[in-house]
Design a protein around this motif. Structure first.
Motif, PDB file in Angstrom:
ATOM      1  N   LEU A 124     100.362 -54.415  64.223  1.00 32.69           N
ATOM      2  CA  LEU A 124     100.989 -53.104  64.420  1.00 32.69           C
ATOM      3  C   LEU A 124     101.993 -52.818  63.310  1.00 32.69           C
ATOM      4  O   LEU A 124     101.979 -51.738  62.705  1.00 32.69           O
ATOM      5  N   ILE A 125     102.871 -53.791  63.033  1.00 33.70           N
ATOM      6  CA  ILE A 125     103.898 -53.578  62.012  1.00 33.70           C
ATOM      7  C   ILE A 125     103.262 -53.326  60.654  1.00 33.70           C
ATOM      8  O   ILE A 125     103.579 -52.349  59.965  1.00 33.70           O
ATOM      9  N   VAL A 126     102.335 -54.204  60.272  1.00 33.94           N
ATOM     10  CA  VAL A 126     101.731 -54.102  58.943  1.00 33.94           C
ATOM     11  C   VAL A 126     100.962 -52.791  58.788  1.00 33.94           C
ATOM     12  O   VAL A 126     101.126 -52.075  57.799  1.00 33.94           O
ATOM     13  N   SER A 127     100.126 -52.450  59.791  1.00 33.90           N
ATOM     14  CA  SER A 127      99.269 -51.281  59.603  1.00 33.90           C
ATOM     15  C   SER A 127     100.069 -49.980  59.689  1.00 33.90           C
ATOM     16  O   SER A 127      99.833 -49.054  58.905  1.00 33.90           O
ATOM     17  N   LEU A 128     101.014 -49.906  60.621  1.00 37.49           N
ATOM     18  CA  LEU A 128     101.801 -48.670  60.731  1.00 37.49           C
ATOM     19  C   LEU A 128     102.695 -48.474  59.505  1.00 37.49           C
ATOM     20  O   LEU A 128     102.818 -47.362  58.989  1.00 37.49           O
ATOM     21  N   SER A 129     103.313 -49.551  59.020  1.00 37.75           N
ATOM     22  CA  SER A 129     104.148 -49.428  57.827  1.00 37.75           C
ATOM     23  C   SER A 129     103.311 -49.032  56.622  1.00 37.75           C
ATOM     24  O   SER A 129     103.731 -48.187  55.817  1.00 37.75           O
ATOM     25  N   ALA A 130     102.135 -49.654  56.492  1.00 34.42           N
ATOM     26  CA  ALA A 130     101.267 -49.323  55.355  1.00 34.42           C
ATOM     27  C   ALA A 130     100.848 -47.862  55.430  1.00 34.42           C
ATOM     28  O   ALA A 130     100.831 -47.154  54.421  1.00 34.42           O
ATOM     29  N   LEU A 131     100.534 -47.402  56.647  1.00 31.25           N
ATOM     30  CA  LEU A 131     100.147 -46.004  56.817  1.00 31.25           C
ATOM     31  C   LEU A 131     101.291 -45.078  56.421  1.00 31.25           C
ATOM     32  O   LEU A 131     101.106 -44.095  55.691  1.00 31.25           O
ATOM     33  N   PHE A 132     102.488 -45.414  56.871  1.00 30.83           N
ATOM     34  CA  PHE A 132     103.663 -44.597  56.572  1.00 30.83           C
ATOM     35  C   PHE A 132     103.912 -44.513  55.062  1.00 30.83           C
ATOM     36  O   PHE A 132     104.135 -43.445  54.510  1.00 30.83           O
ATOM     37  N   LEU A 133     103.844 -45.694  54.402  1.00 34.08           N
ATOM     38  CA  LEU A 133     104.100 -45.724  52.961  1.00 34.08           C
ATOM     39  C   LEU A 133     103.033 -44.986  52.167  1.00 34.08           C
ATOM     40  O   LEU A 133     103.311 -44.382  51.143  1.00 34.08           O
ATOM     41  N   SER A 134     101.786 -45.044  52.661  1.00 39.52           N
ATOM     42  CA  SER A 134     100.694 -44.470  51.870  1.00 39.52           C
ATOM     43  C   SER A 134     100.520 -42.986  52.144  1.00 39.52           C
ATOM     44  O   SER A 134      99.888 -42.283  51.373  1.00 39.52           O
ATOM     45  N   PHE A 135     101.091 -42.503  53.251  1.00 39.15           N
ATOM     46  CA  PHE A 135     100.754 -41.150  53.685  1.00 39.15           C
ATOM     47  C   PHE A 135     101.126 -40.080  52.652  1.00 39.15           C
ATOM     48  O   PHE A 135     100.296 -39.241  52.285  1.00 39.15           O
ATOM     49  N   PHE A 136     102.370 -40.115  52.153  1.00 41.04           N
ATOM     50  CA  PHE A 136     102.799 -39.041  51.262  1.00 41.04           C
ATOM     51  C   PHE A 136     102.145 -39.103  49.881  1.00 41.04           C
ATOM     52  O   PHE A 136     101.691 -38.064  49.387  1.00 41.04           O
ATOM     53  N   PRO A 137     102.037 -40.300  49.280  1.00 36.34           N
ATOM     54  CA  PRO A 137     101.249 -40.344  48.038  1.00 36.34           C
ATOM     55  C   PRO A 137      99.807 -39.876  48.251  1.00 36.34           C
ATOM     56  O   PRO A 137      99.258 -39.146  47.414  1.00 36.34           O
ATOM     57  N   ALA A 138      99.200 -40.254  49.383  1.00 33.95           N
ATOM     58  CA  ALA A 138      97.813 -39.854  49.637  1.00 33.95           C
ATOM     59  C   ALA A 138      97.715 -38.334  49.792  1.00 33.95           C
ATOM     60  O   ALA A 138      96.820 -37.689  49.238  1.00 33.95           O
ATOM     61  N   LEU A 139      98.654 -37.763  50.530  1.00 30.06           N
ATOM     62  CA  LEU A 139      98.664 -36.310  50.718  1.00 30.06           C
ATOM     63  C   LEU A 139      98.880 -35.607  49.376  1.00 30.06           C
ATOM     64  O   LEU A 139      98.233 -34.591  49.075  1.00 30.06           O
ATOM     65  N   ALA A 140      99.784 -36.181  48.559  1.00 32.02           N
ATOM     66  CA  ALA A 140     100.044 -35.604  47.239  1.00 32.02           C
ATOM     67  C   ALA A 140      98.775 -35.629  46.395  1.00 32.02           C
ATOM     68  O   ALA A 140      98.431 -34.627  45.749  1.00 32.02           O
ATOM     69  N   ALA A 141      98.066 -36.751  46.425  1.00 25.58           N
ATOM     70  CA  ALA A 141      96.829 -36.849  45.638  1.00 25.58           C
ATOM     71  C   ALA A 141      95.808 -35.827  46.125  1.00 25.58           C
ATOM     72  O   ALA A 141      95.112 -35.204  45.316  1.00 25.58           O
ATOM     73  N   ALA A 142      95.738 -35.651  47.455  1.00 24.09           N
ATOM     74  CA  ALA A 142      94.800 -34.681  48.014  1.00 24.09           C
ATOM     75  C   ALA A 142      95.166 -33.261  47.583  1.00 24.09           C
ATOM     76  O   ALA A 142      94.301 -32.477  47.170  1.00 24.09           O
ATOM     77  N   ILE A 143      96.456 -32.921  47.666  1.00 25.14           N
ATOM     78  CA  ILE A 143      96.905 -31.582  47.272  1.00 25.14           C
ATOM     79  C   ILE A 143      96.659 -31.359  45.787  1.00 25.14           C
ATOM     80  O   ILE A 143      96.170 -30.306  45.362  1.00 25.14           O
ATOM     81  N   PHE A 144      96.962 -32.400  45.001  1.00 25.05           N
ATOM     82  CA  PHE A 144      96.769 -32.270  43.555  1.00 25.05           C
ATOM     83  C   PHE A 144      95.299 -32.030  43.227  1.00 25.05           C
ATOM     84  O   PHE A 144      94.965 -31.135  42.442  1.00 25.05           O
ATOM     85  N   ALA A 145      94.417 -32.823  43.852  1.00 25.80           N
ATOM     86  CA  ALA A 145      92.988 -32.701  43.549  1.00 25.80           C
ATOM     87  C   ALA A 145      92.434 -31.357  44.029  1.00 25.80           C
ATOM     88  O   ALA A 145      91.576 -30.762  43.386  1.00 25.80           O
ATOM     89  N   ALA A 146      92.943 -30.873  45.171  1.00 20.92           N
ATOM     90  CA  ALA A 146      92.368 -29.658  45.749  1.00 20.92           C
ATOM     91  C   ALA A 146      92.995 -28.384  45.189  1.00 20.92           C
ATOM     92  O   ALA A 146      92.324 -27.356  45.100  1.00 20.92           O
ATOM     93  N   GLU A 147      94.285 -28.425  44.810  1.00 16.33           N
ATOM     94  CA  GLU A 147      94.994 -27.188  44.499  1.00 16.33           C
ATOM     95  C   GLU A 147      95.467 -27.075  43.059  1.00 16.33           C
ATOM     96  O   GLU A 147      95.398 -26.016  42.461  1.00 16.33           O
ATOM     97  N   TYR A 148      96.020 -28.162  42.523  1.00 20.42           N
ATOM     98  CA  TYR A 148      96.682 -28.049  41.221  1.00 20.42           C
ATOM     99  C   TYR A 148      95.774 -28.373  40.046  1.00 20.42           C
ATOM    100  O   TYR A 148      95.786 -27.700  39.028  1.00 20.42           O
TER     101      TYR A 148
END
Lengths: 315, 284
Positions: free
Chosen positions: A75-99
């Motif tokens: 639980l600790i490892v997966s939730l923390s990894a998800l939290f850390l990766s979420f914003f960079p992943a969202l940024a990459a998605a926005i960059f690829a789709a919009e910018y």
């Protein structure tokens, strides 16, 4: 429905098809049943609940099996990894789709695919020889030395700064699950109709305001589904985690120190488990892992279908 | 409008523009961060792996610790055998599931297959190893290449099914209608018109499933198990690259570490190559 059954060849073909395709259904049920049956020896000894919340895992002397250190570690490892990766992943998605211009977006999409496709052991190899020593020298040791002088009460929570432990596993896992959130978020953002953007631009919104007000809210379900998929991956990731997490039987209460997750304990101990009870306990851990992964994947699928329905509705 | 009001309005506008630029920078930074580790892993695999690759790497078996040199022939051959057999086992099930989902959407089982297929697609790979252990290793009384293939086969089925469905949905409706209009039964339309049209895409999907399974180590830990010697016996343990990489990486020997980086580069190259080929095939 009717056309399916008019011709003898069609009937035969459909029958063969359905029989073979049922293999998928069978595989899922087989996995649930066999893992439950395989783990039942340990589960009946410790009790379904006792096995889950027990904190003592001792296959040698007391022969007692409690999976909580691994459940908590997962639980600790997966939730923390998800939290850390979420914003960079969202940024990459926005960059690829919009910018990004088309050619750059294609490269980024390819790299995201590649990130998901690189074998787990290759990440683990890099983790052992490059990342862990770096984290030890530049992150763990300085923090440890600082804490020793300024805040000694913190030391028991930091743990042994060997480079292999909870923090290292979280960081490498975060990098590994980025593409799962990013790919679904990107698809969801691209599904948002052009008119939404045009309307917002016409009102004088800036690019970021268009994204925040007209695009991201409509893509929310898709982004959420991506996060669920990333979580499922993070929970089941085995090799890279096993290679850097330090594999400890204790409850994971230190940030730098060793821990273990459900898959990593199976990977580590399975070939050494000579007694039936030990083997059964490891399979029971696998059964818990199956149940949780199944539910999270199911949830991801449900949210995703809602996003697709939404996109069709708006269109 | 008074001067002061105009001024406030302009300031507010400037703040909005600043915020826009700031968010753009943040998005760029996040993208770099998201791909940073991939770049580093790529760079190190290339840097450290190239020095490990020579003719010996592909033509010699591994040597015991302390003896310099040697290669990973037994693991490369083993990967191809275990993975190839897994593909043979998985192909009929995966293809059938894909065809059912794409061509027989109205069939009551189609949505069930899709739901469970997608769910199994996200299952931890190690669970397929556990399943193959219970189904094959235990009854047969020992680790074997075959059990490894069964584990990887289970893993491949949902991937192949997903890819097949996706590709078949790209085949234009008119092709099916033309076939049906000529009086062909539905099974002939699918076998002789739809599948050949989708061939390039199907090959791609199968290749990606193959590459994905070729990199898996977790399901093989307690099925194919590993073997330091070249072996062709399907009923005995067999070596594979990812598994050998794992064992070498956690070993204390420098020579084995070198070979591990070589194995990492070979796996990496396999993935890059197959996904590049896949892209090419889809574009055509």
């Amino acid at each position: 429905m009717k056309r399916l059954y008019t011709h003898f060849g069609d009937r035969l073909f459909a029958l063969v098809l359905v029989l073979l395709a049922s293999g998928v259904i069978l595989a899922a049920f087989l996995m649930a049943y066999e893992l439950y049956k395989g783990g039942s020896l340990a589960l009946s000894k410790e009790g379904f609940w006792g096995f889950l919340v027990g904190v003592k895992w001792d296959p040698v002397i007391e022969k007692s099996f409690g999976a909580w250190p691994y459940v908590l570690g997962t639980l600790i490892v997966s939730l923390s990894a998800l939290f850390l990766s979420f914003f960079p992943a969202l940024a990459a998605a926005i960059f690829a789709a919009e910018y990004a211009p088309r050619w750059l977006a294609q490269i980024i999409n390819y790299l995201l695919d590649l990130t998901a496709a690189v074998p787990s052991v290759v990440y683990g190899l890099w983790g052992i020889f490059v990342m862990a020593p770096w984290i030890r020298d530049h992150l763990m040791l300085p923090t440890y030395l600082w804490a020793a002088e300024q805040a000694p009460w913190l030391l028991p929570f930091l743990g042994n700064p060997s480079g292999y432990g909870l923090l290292t596993a979280i960081l490498i896992l975060a990098a590994m699950v980025v593409p799962f959130t990013a790919a679904l978020a990107r698809d969801a953002i691209q599904l948002v109709p052009k008119e939404q953007r045009e309307a917002a631009y016409a009102l004088g919104a800036t690019r970021w305001e268009v994204l925040r007000l007209a695009v991201l809210p409509l893509a929310r379900a898709g982004i959420l589904a991506g996060a669920f998929l990333a979580l499922a991956r993070a929970m089941g990731e085995t090799m890279a985690v096993t290679m850097v997490i330090g594999n400890s039987h204790k409850l994971p209460y230190t940030l730098f120190g060793g821990a273990a997750t459900m898959p990593s304990v199976i990977a580590n101990e399975f070939t050494e488990a000579v007694e039936d009870l030990h083997l059964s306990a490891l399979i029971a851990v696998g059964f818990y892992l199956f149940v949780v992964s199944f539910l999270v994947n199911l949830l991801a699928g449900y949210v995703l279908r809602r996003q697709e329905a939404l996109a069709r509705g708006v269109r | 409008m008074t001067n002061a009001a105009a001024k406030t309005k302009e300031l507010a506008l400037r703040a909005r523009y600043r915020r826009d630029r700031f968010m753009q920078a943040l998005v760029g930074l996040g993208t770099v961060l998201a791909l940073l580790v991939l770049f580093l892993v790529m760079a190190y695999a290339l840097l450290k792996g190239v020095s490990a690759l020579n003719l010996d790497f592909f033509t010699h078996d591994m040597r015991p610790p302390g003896e310099a040199g040697g290669g990973l022939r037994q693991a490369i051959v083993g990967t191809l055998i275990v993975d190839g057999l897994a593909l043979l086992l998985a192909l009929p099930f995966g293809l059938a599931a894909g065809i059912l989902m794409a061509e027989y959407k109205e069939h009551p089982l189609a949505p069930v297959v899709r739901l469970l297929g997608d769910t199994m697609n996200g299952m931890p790979a190690i669970l397929f190893g556990l399943l193959a252990f219970i189904l094959v290793v235990k009854p047969m009384g020992g680790f074997s290449a075959l059990s490894g293939s069964v584990a990887l086969g289970f893993l491949m089925v949902p991937i192949i099914a997903r890819a097949t469905e996706g590709v078949l949905l790209l085949v234009p409706r008119e092709i099916r209608e033309a076939g049906l209009a000529l009086g062909l039964p539905r099974w002939r339309v699918i076998l002789s018109l739809v599948l050949p049209t989708a061939r390039a895409g199907l090959v791609t999907g199968v290749m990606l499933a193959f590459a994905r399974a070729a990199g898996e180590a977790a399901p093989l830990l307690f099925t194919a198990f590993g073997n330091p010697f070249l072996s062709f016996d399907l009923l005995k343990p067999m070596d594979t690259l990812p598994l050998r990489l794992f064992q070498f990486a956690i070993s204390p020997y420098d020579d084995w570490h070198r070979l591990a980086w070589g194995a990492g580069l070979v796996l990496f190259a396999l993935i890059v190559l197959s996904s590049a080929l896949a892209r090419l095939a889809i574009r055509r």
